[in-house]
Design a protein around this motif. Structure first.
Motif, PDB file in Angstrom:
ATOM      1  N   GLU A  29       2.302  -1.950  10.841  1.00 23.54           N
ATOM      2  CA  GLU A  29       2.949  -2.693  11.922  1.00 23.54           C
ATOM      3  C   GLU A  29       3.752  -3.879  11.408  1.00 23.54           C
ATOM      4  N   THR A  30       3.490  -4.339  10.167  1.00 20.45           N
ATOM      5  CA  THR A  30       4.211  -5.515   9.649  1.00 20.45           C
ATOM      6  C   THR A  30       5.472  -5.102   8.887  1.00 20.45           C
ATOM      7  N   VAL A  31       5.272  -4.484   7.739  1.00 23.34           N
ATOM      8  CA  VAL A  31       6.374  -3.990   6.897  1.00 23.34           C
ATOM      9  C   VAL A  31       5.863  -2.695   6.259  1.00 23.34           C
ATOM     10  N   ALA A  61      -6.156  -5.089   0.139  1.00 23.30           N
ATOM     11  CA  ALA A  61      -6.837  -3.807   0.354  1.00 23.30           C
ATOM     12  C   ALA A  61      -6.860  -3.558   1.858  1.00 23.30           C
ATOM     13  N   HIS A  62      -6.391  -2.364   2.253  1.00 29.07           N
ATOM     14  CA  HIS A  62      -6.297  -2.019   3.664  1.00 29.07           C
ATOM     15  C   HIS A  62      -7.451  -1.100   4.037  1.00 29.07           C
ATOM     16  N   VAL A  63      -8.109  -1.408   5.153  1.00 32.92           N
ATOM     17  CA  VAL A  63      -9.294  -0.655   5.574  1.00 32.92           C
ATOM     18  C   VAL A  63      -9.062  -0.011   6.936  1.00 32.92           C
ATOM     19  N   ASP A 112     -12.828 -12.677  -8.012  1.00 28.05           N
ATOM     20  CA  ASP A 112     -14.017 -12.238  -7.276  1.00 28.05           C
ATOM     21  C   ASP A 112     -13.817 -12.326  -5.763  1.00 28.05           C
ATOM     22  N   THR A 113     -12.610 -12.690  -5.332  1.00 30.81           N
ATOM     23  CA  THR A 113     -12.282 -12.586  -3.910  1.00 30.81           C
ATOM     24  C   THR A 113     -11.353 -11.399  -3.701  1.00 30.81           C
ATOM     25  N   ILE A 114     -11.215 -10.988  -2.442  1.00 28.26           N
ATOM     26  CA  ILE A 114     -10.322  -9.878  -2.125  1.00 28.26           C
ATOM     27  C   ILE A 114      -9.625 -10.155  -0.797  1.00 28.26           C
ATOM     28  N   LEU A 116      -8.188  -8.632   2.536  1.00 26.17           N
ATOM     29  CA  LEU A 116      -8.461  -7.431   3.346  1.00 26.17           C
ATOM     30  C   LEU A 116      -7.653  -7.463   4.631  1.00 26.17           C
ATOM     31  N   ARG A 117      -7.200  -6.266   5.020  1.00 28.72           N
ATOM     32  CA  ARG A 117      -6.484  -6.169   6.287  1.00 28.72           C
ATOM     33  C   ARG A 117      -6.713  -4.791   6.881  1.00 28.72           C
ATOM     34  N   MET A 118      -6.792  -4.726   8.209  1.00 26.90           N
ATOM     35  CA  MET A 118      -6.910  -3.452   8.915  1.00 26.90           C
ATOM     36  C   MET A 118      -5.592  -3.219   9.652  1.00 26.90           C
ATOM     37  N   ALA A 136      -2.093  -1.960  -1.066  1.00 25.69           N
ATOM     38  CA  ALA A 136      -0.672  -1.818  -0.743  1.00 25.69           C
ATOM     39  C   ALA A 136       0.023  -3.161  -0.647  1.00 25.69           C
ATOM     40  N   PRO A 137       0.937  -3.415  -1.565  1.00 29.89           N
ATOM     41  CA  PRO A 137       1.858  -4.532  -1.390  1.00 29.89           C
ATOM     42  C   PRO A 137       3.040  -4.034  -0.564  1.00 29.89           C
ATOM     43  N   SER A 138       3.933  -4.934  -0.206  1.00 35.02           N
ATOM     44  CA  SER A 138       5.129  -4.509   0.520  1.00 35.02           C
ATOM     45  C   SER A 138       5.925  -3.535  -0.349  1.00 35.02           C
ATOM     46  N   GLU A 175       5.530  -9.957   7.073  1.00 40.99           N
ATOM     47  CA  GLU A 175       4.219  -9.677   6.499  1.00 40.99           C
ATOM     48  C   GLU A 175       3.099 -10.322   7.309  1.00 40.99           C
ATOM     49  N   SER A 176       1.881  -9.898   7.009  1.00 41.04           N
ATOM     50  CA  SER A 176       0.706 -10.419   7.702  1.00 41.04           C
ATOM     51  C   SER A 176       0.477 -11.893   7.365  1.00 41.04           C
ATOM     52  N   THR A 177      -0.167 -12.579   8.272  1.00 43.50           N
ATOM     53  CA  THR A 177      -0.640 -13.947   8.048  1.00 43.50           C
ATOM     54  C   THR A 177      -1.891 -13.868   7.167  1.00 43.50           C
ATOM     55  N   LEU A 189      -2.963 -19.431   4.004  1.00 43.39           N
ATOM     56  CA  LEU A 189      -2.361 -19.229   2.679  1.00 43.39           C
ATOM     57  C   LEU A 189      -0.927 -18.729   2.788  1.00 43.39           C
ATOM     58  N   ARG A 190      -0.640 -17.963   3.840  1.00 46.69           N
ATOM     59  CA  ARG A 190       0.732 -17.475   4.040  1.00 46.69           C
ATOM     60  C   ARG A 190       0.962 -17.304   5.532  1.00 46.69           C
ATOM     61  N   PRO A 191       1.989 -17.963   6.083  1.00 50.68           N
ATOM     62  CA  PRO A 191       2.322 -17.714   7.482  1.00 50.68           C
ATOM     63  C   PRO A 191       2.855 -16.289   7.612  1.00 50.68           C
TER      64      PRO A 191
HETATM   65  O1  TXA Z   1       1.869  -7.293   5.948  1.00 50.60           O
HETATM   66  C1  TXA Z   1       1.458  -7.330   4.779  1.00 50.60           C
HETATM   67  O2  TXA Z   1       0.614  -8.148   4.408  1.00 50.60           O
HETATM   68  C2  TXA Z   1       2.014  -6.278   3.818  1.00 50.60           C
HETATM   69  C3  TXA Z   1       1.589  -4.917   4.351  1.00 50.60           C
HETATM   70  C4  TXA Z   1       2.035  -3.794   3.467  1.00 50.60           C
HETATM   71  O3  TXA Z   1       0.197  -4.888   4.525  1.00 50.60           O
HETATM   72  N1  TXA Z   1       1.546  -6.488   2.477  1.00 50.60           N
HETATM   73  C5  TXA Z   1       1.969  -7.519   1.685  1.00 50.60           C
HETATM   74  O4  TXA Z   1       1.449  -7.493   0.406  1.00 50.60           O
HETATM   75  O5  TXA Z   1       2.726  -8.394   2.065  1.00 50.60           O
HETATM   76  P1  TXA Z   1       2.025  -8.364  -0.825  1.00 50.60           P
HETATM   77  O6  TXA Z   1       1.363  -7.814  -2.048  1.00 50.60           O
HETATM   78  O7  TXA Z   1       3.512  -8.351  -0.797  1.00 50.60           O
HETATM   79  O8  TXA Z   1       1.441  -9.806  -0.558  1.00 50.60           O
HETATM   80  C6  TXA Z   1       0.057 -10.023  -0.711  1.00 50.60           C
HETATM   81  C7  TXA Z   1      -0.242 -11.503  -0.820  1.00 50.60           C
HETATM   82  C8  TXA Z   1       0.236 -12.098  -2.125  1.00 50.60           C
HETATM   83  O9  TXA Z   1       0.896 -13.323  -1.874  1.00 50.60           O
HETATM   84  C9  TXA Z   1      -1.058 -12.342  -2.881  1.00 50.60           C
HETATM   85  O10 TXA Z   1      -0.995 -13.426  -3.769  1.00 50.60           O
HETATM   86  C10 TXA Z   1      -2.043 -12.598  -1.750  1.00 50.60           C
HETATM   87  O11 TXA Z   1      -1.652 -11.673  -0.774  1.00 50.60           O
HETATM   88  N2  TXA Z   1      -3.417 -12.298  -2.162  1.00 50.60           N
HETATM   89  C11 TXA Z   1      -3.943 -11.095  -2.471  1.00 50.60           C
HETATM   90  N3  TXA Z   1      -5.224 -11.212  -2.865  1.00 50.60           N
HETATM   91  C12 TXA Z   1      -5.531 -12.515  -2.780  1.00 50.60           C
HETATM   92  C13 TXA Z   1      -6.714 -13.288  -3.045  1.00 50.60           C
HETATM   93  N4  TXA Z   1      -7.833 -12.719  -3.496  1.00 50.60           N
HETATM   94  N5  TXA Z   1      -6.656 -14.616  -2.850  1.00 50.60           N
HETATM   95  C14 TXA Z   1      -5.524 -15.214  -2.390  1.00 50.60           C
HETATM   96  N6  TXA Z   1      -4.368 -14.537  -2.135  1.00 50.60           N
HETATM   97  C15 TXA Z   1      -4.374 -13.217  -2.327  1.00 50.60           C
END
Ligand code: TXA
Ligand code: MG
Length: 324
Positions: A29-31, A61-63, A112-114, A116-118, A136-138, A175-177, A189-191
């Motif tokens: 639903e985001t990208v 990680a998408h669940v 040691d953190t992750i 997560l998004r559904m 999945a990254p964008s 992208e997701s918040t 961490l990210r708007p």
């Molecule tokens: O809408 C979205 O979030 C899209 C869709 C595909 O789900 N995904 C997305 O992924 O934007 P990406 O890889 O472009 O951005 C992921 C962000 C990065 O800024 C990364 O640093 C942060 O999530 N991130 C991932 N794991 C993290 C963690 N353990 N702690 C802090 N930030 C984390």
């Protein structure tokens, strides 16, 4: 060139590719996301390879459901409240990992953190069928903006991936918040696709801001991944008391002296090396060696990101300045 298949007909084909350790571009639903099985190191390495990312940023990680989420991460009450309020949807939660969750360390860049998004829609169905989370990254090459149509994904990544699942234009379009729980508070961490105000309303408290994504985003601190042992790069020889992280089939002189030895890839395969990197660094560090000598690793393909990570591990330990 990647095939573009409509979401209605693409499920079986996407499943087969993921089960074979390959990547697939999927609508959320985001990208659009570039997805791989989060438990398969080669699949995850292929994500970085296809994007041409110069470094291993941690991935989301998408669940498919809450049971899968809780098998991967430990939820505090605030994060649980947000998950119930906003999932499936454009919210990503950064949480401590549950030990033994099967997530490949390349997904989290060894943290040691992750995150997560559904997701809604096709992604959710695909994850449920696979029975495993998708990293999945964008779905854009590094440095480009996120793709919101299957055509944009194909134009950018089409030569490097096999399948783009077409779900039309993504409804949210950004992208997701990303939110992280910190000692009873939440930090933005990210708007993104859910307004911070809506999150604040749901939990009845203000979000912490600043000191977020830029600094907090893992991989930004030069010394973030510093192991206990010192790290010496481009080693042509091995000294007394050193462990050796090898690559390929030509050994550094004196390699027999190494107190511990692991080879990232005997055949010189950078994808295999990427998938072994974090676990092998941890293993050699745990061996108690005072220094880990690392053989030269080429800079092509995934080699750039591997070298980036290793040079951070070798950086001076008191460096707390973000690097980009
Ligand atoms: O809408 C979205 O979030 C899209 C869709 C595909 O789900 N995904 C997305 O992924 O934007 P990406 O890889 O472009 O951005 C992921 C962000 C990065 O800024 C990364 O640093 C942060 O999530 N991130 C991932 N794991 C993290 C963690 N353990 N702690 C802090 N930030 C984390
Ligand atoms: Mg991105």
């Amino acid at each position: 060139m990647a095939e573009i298949i409509g979401a209605g007909e693409a499920l079986e084909r996407a499943l087969a590719l993921l089960q074979g350790g390959d990547v697939v571009a999927i609508p959320t639903e985001t990208v659009y996301g570039l997805a791989g099985d989060a438990t398969n190191g080669i699949g995850v390495a292929r994500i970085f390879e296809a994007k041409g990312r110069p470094r291993f940023n941690p991935l989301i990680a998408h669940v498919a459901d809450m049971a899968m989420a809780e098998s991967i991460a430990l939820f505090d009450p605030l994060s649980k409240k947000l998950a119930i309020a906003f999932w499936p949807g454009p919210l990503t939660l950064v949480l401590p990992q549950r030990p033994g969750n099967g997530i490949h360390p390349l997904v989290t860049a060894g943290l040691d953190t992750i995150a997560l998004r559904m997701p809604r829609g096709f992604g959710g169905d695909l994850i449920a069928r696979l029975g495993r989370p998708l990293a999945a990254p964008s779905a854009n090459s590094s440095g480009k903006i996120s793709a919101t149509t299957a055509q944009a994904v194909a134009a950018d990544l089409g030569a490097r991936i096999r399948l783009v699942v077409d779900g039309g234009a993504t409804p949210v379009g950004l992208e997701s918040t990303i939110v992280k729980a910190e000692a009873g508070r939440l930090r933005l961490l990210r708007p993104g696709g859910i307004a911070a105000e809506d999150i604040e309303a749901a939990v009845g408290m203000e979000l912490l801001r600043g000191g977020g994504a830029g600094v907090e985003a893992p991989g930004m601190l030069a010394s973030h991944y510093a192991p206990g042992a010192a790290v010496r790069l481009n080693a042509g020889t091995v000294a007394e008391g050193e462990a050796l992280l090898a690559f390929g089939n030509r050994r550094a002189a004196g390699w027999q002296r190494a107190t511990a030895f692991l080879n990232l890839s005997e055949t010189g395969d950078l994808r295999e090396a990427a998938s072994n990197l974090f676990a092998y660094m941890q293993d050699l560090d745990r061996s108690g060696a005072r220094t880990i000598a690392v053989e030269p690793i080429p800079f092509d393909g995934l080699g750039e990101a591997i070298n980036d990570r290793l040079s951070r591990a070798a950086a001076p330990r008191d460096n707390t300045q973000p690097t980009t």
